[in-house]
Design a protein around this motif. Structure first.
Motif, short mmCIF file in Angstrom:
data_model
loop_
_atom_site.label_atom_id
_atom_site.label_comp_id
_atom_site.label_asym_id
_atom_site.label_seq_id
_atom_site.Cartn_x
_atom_site.Cartn_y
_atom_site.Cartn_z
N SER A 28 0.81 -1.24 0.00
CA SER A 28 0.00 0.00 0.00
C SER A 28 0.84 1.28 0.00
CB SER A 28 -0.94 0.01 1.21
OG SER A 28 -1.87 -1.05 1.15
N SER A 29 1.73 1.43 0.98
CA SER A 29 2.42 2.72 1.07
C SER A 29 3.55 2.83 0.06
CB SER A 29 2.93 2.99 2.49
OG SER A 29 3.91 2.06 2.88
N ALA A 30 4.00 1.72 -0.52
CA ALA A 30 4.96 1.81 -1.64
C ALA A 30 4.22 2.29 -2.89
CB ALA A 30 5.62 0.46 -1.89
N ARG A 31 3.07 1.70 -3.14
CA ARG A 31 2.29 2.09 -4.31
C ARG A 31 1.84 3.55 -4.20
NH1 ARG A 31 0.01 1.04 -9.67
NH2 ARG A 31 -1.02 3.04 -9.77
N ALA A 32 1.65 4.06 -2.96
CA ALA A 32 1.24 5.46 -2.77
C ALA A 32 2.22 6.43 -3.43
CB ALA A 32 1.10 5.77 -1.28
N PHE A 33 3.52 6.07 -3.45
CA PHE A 33 4.52 6.93 -4.11
C PHE A 33 4.20 7.06 -5.60
CE2 PHE A 33 6.77 5.91 -0.26
CZ PHE A 33 7.66 6.94 -0.04
N MET A 34 3.83 5.94 -6.22
CA MET A 34 3.54 5.96 -7.65
C MET A 34 2.24 6.73 -7.92
SD MET A 34 3.07 2.71 -10.18
CE MET A 34 4.60 2.44 -11.02
N ASP A 35 1.24 6.53 -7.08
CA ASP A 35 -0.02 7.26 -7.27
C ASP A 35 0.18 8.75 -7.09
OD1 ASP A 35 -1.73 5.08 -7.94
OD2 ASP A 35 -1.68 4.44 -5.86
N ALA A 36 1.00 9.14 -6.12
CA ALA A 36 1.29 10.57 -5.92
C ALA A 36 2.06 11.12 -7.11
CB ALA A 36 2.11 10.76 -4.63
N ALA A 37 2.99 10.33 -7.66
CA ALA A 37 3.77 10.78 -8.81
C ALA A 37 2.85 11.04 -10.01
CB ALA A 37 4.83 9.74 -9.17
N HIS A 38 1.82 10.21 -10.19
CA HIS A 38 0.87 10.44 -11.28
C HIS A 38 0.12 11.76 -11.09
CE1 HIS A 38 0.68 5.80 -11.91
NE2 HIS A 38 1.63 6.34 -12.65
N LEU A 39 -0.31 12.02 -9.85
CA LEU A 39 -1.07 13.26 -9.58
C LEU A 39 -0.20 14.49 -9.83
CD1 LEU A 39 -3.03 12.40 -6.29
CD2 LEU A 39 -3.92 12.45 -8.61
N ILE A 40 1.07 14.41 -9.42
CA ILE A 40 1.97 15.55 -9.63
C ILE A 40 2.26 15.71 -11.13
CG2 ILE A 40 4.28 16.45 -9.17
CD1 ILE A 40 4.11 15.08 -6.38
N ALA A 41 2.46 14.59 -11.83
CA ALA A 41 2.78 14.66 -13.26
C ALA A 41 1.63 15.27 -14.06
CB ALA A 41 3.10 13.26 -13.78
N SER A 42 0.40 14.96 -13.67
CA SER A 42 -0.75 15.47 -14.44
C SER A 42 -1.10 16.90 -14.05
CB SER A 42 -1.97 14.58 -14.22
OG SER A 42 -2.56 14.83 -12.96
N GLY A 43 -0.47 17.42 -13.01
CA GLY A 43 -0.75 18.78 -12.58
C GLY A 43 -1.88 18.89 -11.58
N ALA A 44 -2.40 17.76 -11.10
CA ALA A 44 -3.48 17.81 -10.11
C ALA A 44 -3.00 18.41 -8.79
CB ALA A 44 -4.05 16.42 -9.88
N CYS A 45 -1.68 18.35 -8.56
CA CYS A 45 -1.09 18.97 -7.37
C CYS A 45 0.38 19.24 -7.66
CB CYS A 45 -1.23 18.05 -6.14
SG CYS A 45 -0.45 16.45 -6.39
N ASP A 46 1.02 20.00 -6.77
CA ASP A 46 2.45 20.30 -6.93
C ASP A 46 3.32 19.47 -6.00
OD1 ASP A 46 2.03 22.34 -8.83
OD2 ASP A 46 1.46 23.70 -7.20
N ALA A 47 2.71 18.95 -4.95
CA ALA A 47 3.44 18.18 -3.95
C ALA A 47 2.47 17.20 -3.31
CB ALA A 47 4.02 19.11 -2.88
N ALA A 48 3.00 16.23 -2.60
CA ALA A 48 2.12 15.27 -1.95
C ALA A 48 2.76 14.78 -0.66
CB ALA A 48 1.83 14.08 -2.86
N VAL A 49 1.92 14.62 0.35
CA VAL A 49 2.32 13.89 1.55
C VAL A 49 1.99 12.43 1.26
CG1 VAL A 49 1.85 13.48 3.98
CG2 VAL A 49 1.97 15.83 3.11
N VAL A 50 3.05 11.60 1.17
CA VAL A 50 2.85 10.18 0.90
C VAL A 50 3.30 9.39 2.13
CG1 VAL A 50 3.18 10.37 -1.58
CG2 VAL A 50 5.13 9.85 -0.13
N GLY A 51 2.86 8.16 2.21
CA GLY A 51 3.27 7.32 3.32
C GLY A 51 2.13 6.44 3.74
N GLY A 52 2.02 6.20 5.05
CA GLY A 52 0.93 5.34 5.48
C GLY A 52 1.07 4.92 6.93
N ALA A 53 0.14 4.10 7.36
CA ALA A 53 0.15 3.58 8.72
C ALA A 53 -0.57 2.23 8.74
CB ALA A 53 -0.54 4.54 9.69
#
Lengths: 394, 267
Positions: free
Chosen positions: A163-188
């Motif tokens: 889960s939290s490894a894949r979150a890095f890739m999902d955040a990278a997609h959001l940043i690449a498409s311009g949906a955001c400029d930064a992301a808090v990634v990680g998990g618990a």
């Protein structure tokens, strides 16, 4: 893939609270595993985080109170992470920072406790039980976004132990498409009856402390951890570690058993190398998923050997932390950044005799050496494979 | 702004059995039949997997397969984003009931089926696919979040993406949140480039401005009632606009923000 700078990070696990304590445990080869006594389970060992029972959430976040969010809250408060996000929030605006966090079981322990207090007549759960803010899978993303005062898109990623490894890739997609400029990634992910008794039902819990890659390894020790990183588009001034590539595949083979030929893991590792535009020999250390089960470690050894040959040092750090489920991706990503920053490799802990059938470069002692790039693997039920490459930007 | 093109659709809801058969209802040409959601048995799964597959797995696989056939793409050729608020509540309930008793062993099969990505795992097995999957939960905002993520992934990876949404109500005593009464699944094939057979173009943006259910409610009151009661059915406004081949703009609530969707026909 666009490289993403890690401008801040935090981690809490059985290795300690914060990066410095984590580094010290790795350096001193001090395990966080201890005999299990949790939720009525006394078999095996666990990597438990101390102090969660006493930790109170800040009053405005009280509705989120459960073990998983207490653990996440400890992580947000460690390593000056919340302050670093506050600075980024001023700089980028709260709407431009996404929250992309992984969990496998969310706050299920709160629900387990509610099920022990059902109304004897109606079967209803106690009125005080707040499903939406605890057990619901989105609760973690809500909690992190609220605690950090962010207003960007938020999502919980739940692909079991990846889960939290894949979150890095999902955040990278959001940043690449311009949906955001930064992301808090990680998990618990935190200790609960579901995980402890579920893996016991699969007969995958080691009676002693888990010892990945040992010839006599006999299963996992469950752990708990929470960690977060602030990922931003790469910029000139960044001197720290950068996420250079991410790769993911599906096994398409079985819900809980890995493909013996490691094809999915091979695909994820090669995908991460391709995304980072790096050859295999640019990787100086592989932090294995290395759960400590017979099948998982053998399949991963095969896969790593296919990609890297026998020469690249690799190890699992789950002998320290236990298998922290959906949070192992960010825990081991933080360990990768520590290895890169401090120039060392943590050899597998607790290995008496290395599995002689292994052909990859498994190490069992710590070694100081400068590292250019580190790969981190995370695999999960459902046949999910995810590999991340970290390093200094060229 | 992120643009993607829709090349295929799958759908299963109450009185909505597949995209083609639902077009009349979605265009407002005939009323929706008062039928329960059909739960197809996917031929894709091997018999032993079929036995293990619960209701939401069968539902999600049916709409995913329909959408890929509609798009004329091989099942193993797309990356996937699965969105579900509740996952498989039946499995989780059985485990919680067992866990409430100290010494009862858990069912290993139920345990591995309890992960939020079990449905996606069965999909990759059924499709024989090595393509990556991600599985998202966003409570009542699951559709907007998963759509934003899927469009972003199609653009970032320059690959077709299957967006598969499914939800069923949690069984009591778990709360009937956010899905109530309604069982619903929908799938969309999203492409970064305009395909020859294009069903519509989507421009998707996120903004930190609050929106309400009314900002994304389907036009038809009977469909709006479904959307109100199932996060996956929040896709019905988009399905209406695509069926009518109409330009449309609506805003899906996401906590205190919104995911704005602009739909334009490919004509």
């Amino acid at each position: 893939m666009l490289p993403l700078d890690i401008t801040h990070g935090t981690i809490v696990s059985a290795l300690g609270r914060g990066a410095a304590a984590t580094l010290a445990s790795l350096r001193d080869r001090r395990t966080g595993l201890a005999p299990c006594d949790f939720a009525g389970v006394t078999a095996g060992y666990v990597g438990q985080v101390a102090g969660l029972d006493e930790h109170a959430l800040p009053l405005p976040l009280a509705a989120f109170d459960c073990r998983n969010h207490r653990l996440a809250d400890l992580a947000l408060r460690a390593d000056g992470f919340a302050e670093a996000v506050a600075e980024a929030r001023e700089r980028l605006g709260p709407a431009r920072i996404a929250v992309v966090v992984g969990t496998s079981t969310s706050g299920i322990l709160a629900c387990e406790q509610a099920f022990q207090h059902r109304d004897p007549a109606t079967g209803a759960l106690p009125a005080s039980f707040d499903y939406v803010h605890t057990h619901d899978i989105f609760a973690l993303a809500r909690f992190v976004r609220t605690a950090l005062g962010l207003r960007g898109p938020a999502m919980t990623v739940s692909v079991a132990c990846a889960s939290s490894a894949r979150a890095f890739m999902d955040a990278a997609h959001l940043i690449a498409s311009g949906a955001c400029d930064a992301a808090v990634v990680g998990g618990a992910d935190s200790l609960c009856g579901m995980t402890l008794r579920g893996f016991a039902a699969l007969e995958l819990i080691s009676p002693g402390p888990s010892r990945p890659c040992d010839a006599a390894r006999d299963g996992i020790s469950i752990g708990e951890a929470s960690g977060f990183m602030l990922l931003e588009r790469a910029s000139r001034g960044h001197a720290g570690i950068t996420l250079l590539g991410a790769g993911a595949t599906s096994d398409g083979y079985h819900i809980s058993a890995p493909r013996p030929d490691g094809a999915g893991a091979i695909g994820a590792m090669r995908g991460a190398l391709a995304a980072a535009a790096l050859p295999a020999d640019a990787i100086d250390y592989v932090n294995l998923h290395g759960t400590g089960t017979r099948a998982n470690d053998a399949a991963e050894d095969h896969a790593v050997t296919e990609v890297f040959g026998p020469g690249v040092p690799c190890s699992s750090t789950k002998g320290w932390s236990g298998h922290t489920m959906g949070s192992c991706g960010v825990l081991e990503a933080m360990i990768a950044t520590l290895c890169l920053t401090h120039g060392f490799i943590p050899g597998c802990l607790g290995v008496t005799e290395l599995d002689s059938s292994f052909r990859s470069g498994v190490t069992t002692a710590n070694e100081d050496r400068p590292l250019r790039h580190v790969m981190s693997n995370a695999f999960g039920f459902g046949g999910v494979n995810c590999s991340l490459v970290f390093g200094h930007r060229a | 702004m992120s643009r993607a093109y829709i090349a295929g659709i799958g759908l299963q809801g109450p009185g909505l059995a597949g995209w083609t058969d639902s077009l009349g209802v979605l265009r407002g040409e005939r009323p929706r039949d008062a039928l329960a959601t059909a739960i197809p048995m996917p031929a894709l799964l091997a018999p032993n997997e079929r036995r293990r597959a619960g209701l939401v797995t069968r539902l999600a696989l049916a709409v995913a397969e329909e959408a890929l056939h509609h798009a004329a793409l091989p099942l193993d050729s797309v990356r996937s984003v699965f969105g579900s608020a509740n996952g498989d509540g039946q499995v989780v309930l059985k485990l919680l009931e067992t866990l409430a008793e100290p010494d009862r062993p858990l069912s290993p099969t139920q345990f591995h089926n309890s992960v939020h990505n079990a449905v996606a795992g069965y999909w990759s097995i059924a499709a024989g696919s090595a393509q990556p999957v991600t599985c998202l939960g966003g409570y009542d905002a699951t559709f907007g979040i998963a759509l934003l993520k899927a469009v972003s992934e199609a653009i970032a990876e320059r690959m077709p993406v299957l967006l598969c949404l499914y939800d069923a109500p949690l069984p009591p005593p778990l709360p009937d949140l956010p899905a109530r009464d309604v069982i619903f699944a929908a799938a969309f094939i999203l492409l970064p480039e305009r395909p020859d057979a294009c069903l519509g173009a989507l421009d998707v943006t996120y903004a930190a401005e609050a929106a309400t259910f009314a900002d994304a409610a389907p036009r038809d009151p009977s469909l709006a009632a479904l959307a109100m009661n199932n996060p996956a059915a929040m896709s019905l406004r988009l399905l209406e606009s695509l069926a009518m081949e109409q330009t449309d703009r609506f805003a899906l609530p996401m906590l205190d923000g919104r995911v704005t969707v602009e739909v334009s026909p490919c004509r």
